[in-house]
Design an enzyme around this catalytic site. Structure first.
Site, PDB file in Angstrom:
ATOM      1  CE  LYS A  77      47.437  27.835  70.149  1.00 40.42           C
ATOM      2  NZ  LYS A  77      48.181  28.982  70.729  1.00 40.42           N
ATOM      3  CE  LYS A 127      48.566  31.509  77.607  1.00 45.22           C
ATOM      4  NZ  LYS A 127      49.167  31.115  76.311  1.00 45.22           N
TER       5      LYS A 127
END
Length: 329
Positions: A253, A157
């Site tokens: 997703k 991240k």
């Protein structure tokens, strides 16, 4: 034949430690679970609210309660087709769509992969494991732990500031791991090509969503040494034509797409457009990962570590061993 909504509820699942990205940290995830019943069978599905779209679990539950009367006289397949029109993409539609897939498979005595038209049963796949945002030192320690636990693919991240030091820290902590990076829209004000080249030199093989949503054209003149994958910029089939010129792949997703039905359509559209597929997930339990695992069989990159980031998972959930995800035996 008739389907009815047996229950719609909100569940809270604690995160192991904390999950930190550029938008903030969380210690738990609230999910919405739909249970549908028909012909003596029960199907279940789970959705995680898409926070950056303003969704919340209670609102998603209420969406399910509102749509339930419209399915009352339908069979599972008909109801699944109907919710594509009755509900917008998002976690609520994901939960009910996947519950209806599950119900129809059980009614027909099939496995989900068979109902989805797959050539064979899903097999174990290497999954990314997320290294939360932190100092380079903290991320190095997290990476070392993940590599020691058997993970061979780490997703880093990033935040748009000090990212090279963070990647260097992760590389130091996990010298043998494959690396991918998630910029979470944070590179809008930096030299994207220079940053991508620097990360590629450190072994990063893909960068997710470098540009902010709506500013995807920033990537138009860039010929980066590693692929860019759209996440927040691509939710459904309708987005492919718009983002296709700027990206090399798309992160699919089920919560963004609004269920397995649209996710499979999106995968077909990505294939037709020459875009690589990444199968991703939100923080979730194995109930949500089960349909995503079917999609993952078509993916170049798999990022289905949602259950692995929780303190506990549902009984009988997926297993994470040696960096791979597989159904429990």
């Amino acid at each position: 034949m008739a389907v009815h909504l047996k229950s719609a509820r909100v569940e809270r699942w604690p995160v192991a430690g904390s999950f930190i990205i550029s938008r903030g940290a969380t210690a738990h995830v609230d999910v919405v679970v739909a249970e549908v019943e028909g012909e003596g069978a029960i199907g279940r599905g789970e959705g995680t609210p898409v926070y950056y779209l303003g969704e919340d679990a209670v609102g998603c539950r209420d969406q399910l309660l509102r749509v339930a009367p419209y399915m009352a006289e339908m069979g599972a397949a008909e109801a699944r087709a109907a919710v594509q029109e009755l509900m917008p993409p998002g976690a609520a539609r994901n939960a009910i769509d996947c519950a209806l897939w599950d119900l129809e498979a059980r009614q027909r005595g099939l496995r989900l992969w068979q109902l989805a038209g797959c050539d064979g049963p899903p097999t174990a796949r290497t999954t990314a494991y997320t290294i939360s945002l932190g100092t380079p030192g903290a991320m190095a320690e997290a990476a070392a732990t993940a590599e020691a636990d058997g993970y061979h693919l780490l997703k880093i991240k990033l935040t748009g500031e000090g990212d090279r030091l963070r990647v260097a820290g992760v590389r130091k902590g996990a010298p043998n791991a494959r690396l991918i990076a998630d910029a979470n829209e944070s590179w809008g004000q930096i030299d994207i090509l220079s940053e991508a080249e620097a990360l590629a030199d450190m072994g990063v093989e893909m960068i997710e969503q470098p540009a902010p949503v709506g500013a995807d054209a920033l990537l138009d003149p860039i010929y980066a040494p590693i692929p860019f994958v759209a996440d927040e910029s691509c939710h459904t089939v309708a987005d492919v034509a718009r983002i296709g010129p700027f990206y090399d792949g798309v992160n699919i997703k089920l919560d963004k797409a609004g269920g397995l039905t649209e996710a499979l359509r999106l995968a077909d559209a990505a294939d037709a457009a020459g875009l690589s597929i990444m199968a991703g997930c939100m923080l979730c339990t194995s109930l949500a990962v089960a349909p995503a695992f079917v999609l993952a069989q078509r993916a170049r990159w798999v990022d289905l570590d949602g259950p692995a980031l929780l303190e506990r998972d549902r009984e009988g959930g997926f297993e994470f061993r040696e960096g791979q995800i597989a159904p429990s035996v």
